[in-house]
Design a protein around this motif. Structure first.
Motif: not given
Ligand SMILES: Nc1ncnc2c1ncn2[C@@H]1O[C@H](COP(=O)(O)OP(=O)(O)OP(=O)(O)O)[C@@H](O)[C@H]1O
Ligand SMILES: [Mg+2]
Length: 366
Positions: A11-14, A30-39, A52-54, A58-64, A345-347
């Protein structure tokens, strides 16, 4: 509702992760772009069957990968439940509840109750009326199947009527479309009345909770009020009264509809005002006040759901803590005793030793 575990696969980057949640507040940090919002997105997907993101599914499926899986184990009314969702790149998703296949989305939507705040929700106050209408629609659709049906039928008839209005100019003499327009307007009034009354009642039920939460969060600064605005009637008494009011307005606007080739009035123009001590927050609110007010609306929803369903939804708060001062932060981190809450949160410093902390790094819980 209480989530015990969430298992994600591609699922996304997980890639693969089983996450254990506790009662009370759970913090994905965690820091930005780690996967918090994805979870958080995967959890909310189990309630609404859409992100909840428009975005496209298929964009929810991990690349590849070809497919993504979400498995949510939770307790509802003390009974253990499980939702499994498999999302494919090239075909529609598969759904299961407690191990049994579910063929229709609507059979699963609202089974697992959650409410979501994302920074996009700030637009409920800051932007135009369409954001406020979708706020009401999202909430009502998850509470009332009849509302969902009415809304879908209304939108369909509105499209048909607008298509006819566009065609009328091109059609040959002798066809005024009056009869058909009358049928459409009657249907719009009928469905619109249900929608309008439901929206008015919903805001009425939300307001006392929102006002109380806003007051507690901001330690008594100001008084929140919600004001439903429609084009037909100042007082919303009954569906019948509303149907008459909508129909007579539609009829009075018919010739202008024909010249504009568009339906000028209807519940597609509804709005509501969020007032703080009589002043519109849209124009006079500070960043923190707007954030607190939106958060109050969202948390008030959980009380309305509790009143209707006898159970609190899981509260999902994405990136909530920025822009909130210490008092308002403490309200969130200490105050939501009734519901399980999962926030990101990233704080990291701001949540030290508060709740169940789950550190997210590169799509993993570390
Ligand atoms: N379909 C996908 N396959 C693989 N990775 C993805 C996919 N969609 C998004 N990502 C990756 O997920 C990461 C973003 O995750 P997310 O939005 O959960 O971050 P976050 O931890 O909430 O960051 P922030 O603190 O900036 O909000 C990005 O690196 C993005 O490239
Ligand atoms: Mg995020």
């Amino acid at each position: 509702m209480k989530i015990s575990t969430l298992t994600l696969k591609n699922f996304r980057n997980i890639q693969f992760e089983k996450i254990y949640f506790k009662d009370g507040v759970n913090v994905l940090s965690g820091k930005n772009a780690q996967g918090k919002t994805n979870i958080l997105e995967s959890i909310a997907f189990c309630s609404y069957l859409k992100s909840f993101r428009s975005c496209r599914e298929e964009q929810l499926v991990k690349y590849g990968s070809d497919s993504a899986c979400i498995c949510l184990e939770y307790e509802s009314g003390g009974v253990p439940c499980k939702i499994e969702i498999k999302i494919f790149r090239d075909r529609s998703k598969e759904l299961k509840k407690n191990g049994l296949s579910v063929s229709k989305n609507r059979e699963l939507i609202g089974e697992f109750l959650s409410i979501v705040f994302t920074p996009d929700h700030l637009n409920i106050i800051k932007e135009g009326p369409n954001k406020r209408r979708s706020f009401m629609d999202m909430a009502l659709c998850s509470l009332d199947v009849k509302y969902t049906d009415s809304l879908l039928r209304y939108q369909k008839v509105l499209m048909q009527k607008n298509a006819l209005l566009k065609k009328l100019n091109m059609l040959s003499d002798g066809f005024s479309g009056e009869e058909l327009l009358d049928i459409y307007d009657r249907k719009l009034a009928q469905e619109g009345a249900y929608i309008s009354v439901a929206r008015a009642r919903y805001l009425e039920s939300l307001e006392p909770f929102a006002r109380d939460i806003f007051g507690r969060m901001s330690k008594g600064e100001g008084k929140l009020k919600l004001l439903y605005i429609n084009q037909f009637s100042k007082t919303v008494e009954s569906i019948e009264q509303m149907e008459k009011a909508i129909f007579s307005r539609l009829v009075s606007k018919r010739s202008s509809d024909i010249s504009f080739q568009l339906t000028q009035s209807g519940v597609q123009k509804d709005d509501f005002l969020v007032l703080n001590s009589g002043k519109s927050l849209k124009y006079f609110g500070s960043q923190g006040q707007i954030r607190s007010a939106v958060l109050s609306l969202i948390l008030a929803q959980s009380e309305v759901i509790y009143k209707k369903c006898g159970e609190y939804p899981v509260v999902i708060l994405d990136d909530i803590l920025s822009e909130l001062d210490r008092t308002r932060r403490a309200f969130i981190l200490d105050g939501l005793h009734n519901a399980q809450c999962i926030l990101s949160t990233c704080e990291t410093q701001k949540v030290k030793n508060r709740g169940n902390i789950l550190k997210v790094k590169d799509g993993r819980i570390v």
